[in-house]
Design a protein around this motif. Sequence first.
Motif, short mmCIF file in Angstrom:
data_model
loop_
_atom_site.label_atom_id
_atom_site.label_comp_id
_atom_site.label_asym_id
_atom_site.label_seq_id
_atom_site.Cartn_x
_atom_site.Cartn_y
_atom_site.Cartn_z
N ALA A 72 0.81 -1.21 0.00
CA ALA A 72 0.00 0.00 0.00
C ALA A 72 0.85 1.27 0.00
O ALA A 72 0.33 2.37 -0.24
CB ALA A 72 -0.94 0.00 1.21
N ASP A 73 2.14 1.15 0.23
CA ASP A 73 3.03 2.32 0.19
C ASP A 73 3.45 2.69 -1.23
O ASP A 73 4.03 3.76 -1.44
CB ASP A 73 4.30 2.04 1.01
N CYS B 65 -9.08 3.19 2.53
CA CYS B 65 -9.71 2.35 1.52
C CYS B 65 -11.10 1.91 1.97
O CYS B 65 -11.25 1.39 3.09
CB CYS B 65 -8.85 1.12 1.25
N LEU C 111 -3.83 4.76 2.95
CA LEU C 111 -2.78 5.11 2.01
C LEU C 111 -2.18 6.45 2.42
O LEU C 111 -2.92 7.40 2.71
CB LEU C 111 -3.33 5.20 0.58
N CYS D 54 -2.80 3.05 -6.36
CA CYS D 54 -2.13 2.11 -5.46
C CYS D 54 -1.81 0.86 -6.26
O CYS D 54 -2.69 0.28 -6.91
CB CYS D 54 -3.03 1.77 -4.27
N LEU E 48 2.73 3.99 -4.56
CA LEU E 48 1.73 4.83 -5.22
C LEU E 48 2.28 5.42 -6.51
O LEU E 48 3.49 5.66 -6.63
CB LEU E 48 1.30 5.97 -4.29
#
Length: 556
Positions: free
Chosen positions: A472-473, A540, A499, A489, A475
């Motif tokens: 999730a890091d 999310c 996020l 993502c 981007l």
Amino acid sequence: MPYSFCALVSAGFALLVMGGVAEAQVDPDNFAEERLDFPIADGPFEPTWESIAEKHPGAPAWFRDAKFGVWIHWGPQAAGRSNDWYAKKMYLEEEKAYTNHLKNFGHPSEFGYKDVLNQWRTPEFDAAATMKRFREAGFRYANIMGVHHDNFDLWDSKHQPWNSVNVGPKRDIVGEWVAAAKAEGIRYGISFHHEYTWWWWQPAFGADTRGPLAGVPYDGVLTAADGKGKWWDGLDPARLYGRKLDGYPEYEPIHLIAHGREGVFNKHLPYARQYATQWAERIMDAVDQYDPDFIYTDGNSSQPFSGKKSGSGYKCDAAQRVVADFFNRTVERRDEIDTFAIIKFSKPQPGLASTSESRIPSGKQADRQWMGELAIGGWFYEPGFYYDAATVVRGLLEFASRDGNFAVSIPLTPEGGFDPGVPAMLDGLGRWTTINGEGIYGSKAWKASREGDRTLPRGGLGKKQAEYRFTADDLRYTEGKDGSLYVWCMTVPPAGAKLRAALMGRAAGLLDADPKRIELLGSDAVVEWNRDDEALWITCPDTTASEYALGFKLTW
């Protein structure tokens, strides 16, 4: 300094001593670029890069709008079922392609590549149905193979009798693709890779070094006279394989000249001029017949016939003449100049685009028109390729966030069909692009392209890339055609995951104001978010219906 040595240096030669024998190697930097004189279409574009840059209006809007393309990298080398460069590697004893050729066809002294061409059939090739599948998958332009390094033209070529209408499938492959692209409203280009041919084919003139047929020449040495009474009667193998380039011990093995050595074949300059002229005439013939939206020349040099890298062997202005001809024909046929030429490693200038093959740039490159190129598995068919829609989507996001287009090669079998895994992959791409396409088509890079330490591994798209784990890091960012911003993502986190878009935090100074709304593409769920100095935080919502990668739209 003796006069003879001065004369050699002034002519562009450097002396090499190999095995005690002095050899003359041409330095391409000091070899004057030859000006060729074959005719080109009349018009405002003169055959110089300066004239092309001055008169071309720049990147056409349709290319950025299209954004996502299919690379139709298909031809008779697929018949070897041995991945890329089969036509050459089948003549190299240490290569897998050679072993496969022995098993599938026989010894290359008795059944050479010309015979592979003759037996090539395409019963499953349906350009209309395949192009329809490509459009439904989200592709908006196609790069269609015209001729690869094997020197076999895939159209009814006026300048190369070794073509797909005369030999093998007896079909105008390019013509069928073009008709299908027009029917589907897909822009199309034609690719040309035959600059390599005249040195790339040298292994066909060799022979086994071991085994029962050691020393028996491969079929590259055959002449037109040898074909009397055979299936290839009337066809000259020299028009396919070229000539044996003897007399360059400083370049041996010549077929690897683009990989560590470079120079001009000064002992074959008349042949070089002839070959470069025919190279150009074939491209201009395809342009005349099919009116493509772009042309593509392969290589790893600044231009074809540069004397360096893939342009080794000769140095001339054939490329400038071809590109000027192309644009003059555009002026003649269209109301606007909406075509361009891809020369893979060209310097940025109006009219020319470049590519990034099998690698993803570290950051955005907004100073040029370009596209990323990745092949699923490899550049020609081989059994066992790994088909995964998520990997293709992530490749698209990698290039789009860096301001590039993306063309992905979808392999076709030798017969012209798909492996079993391809339809499901195309269906998955179609679902994703239908939901998320608004943040891709017509988009450009934002002020920043990415966050996170992970980038899709380089190379062809396969199991390694499919199993690569984003978090999730990781981007990516794009700016849509309407000015909306998109946060991507690179995976699908569960509901409740937060996020952290640090580059959109107030301290970063890149986002002028808080957005009014953030929504998850493809979902009606309310997206919770907040922005502080540290980051833009996006929570999310339910993501169970999402696939491959999430797209969040920011509006003001």
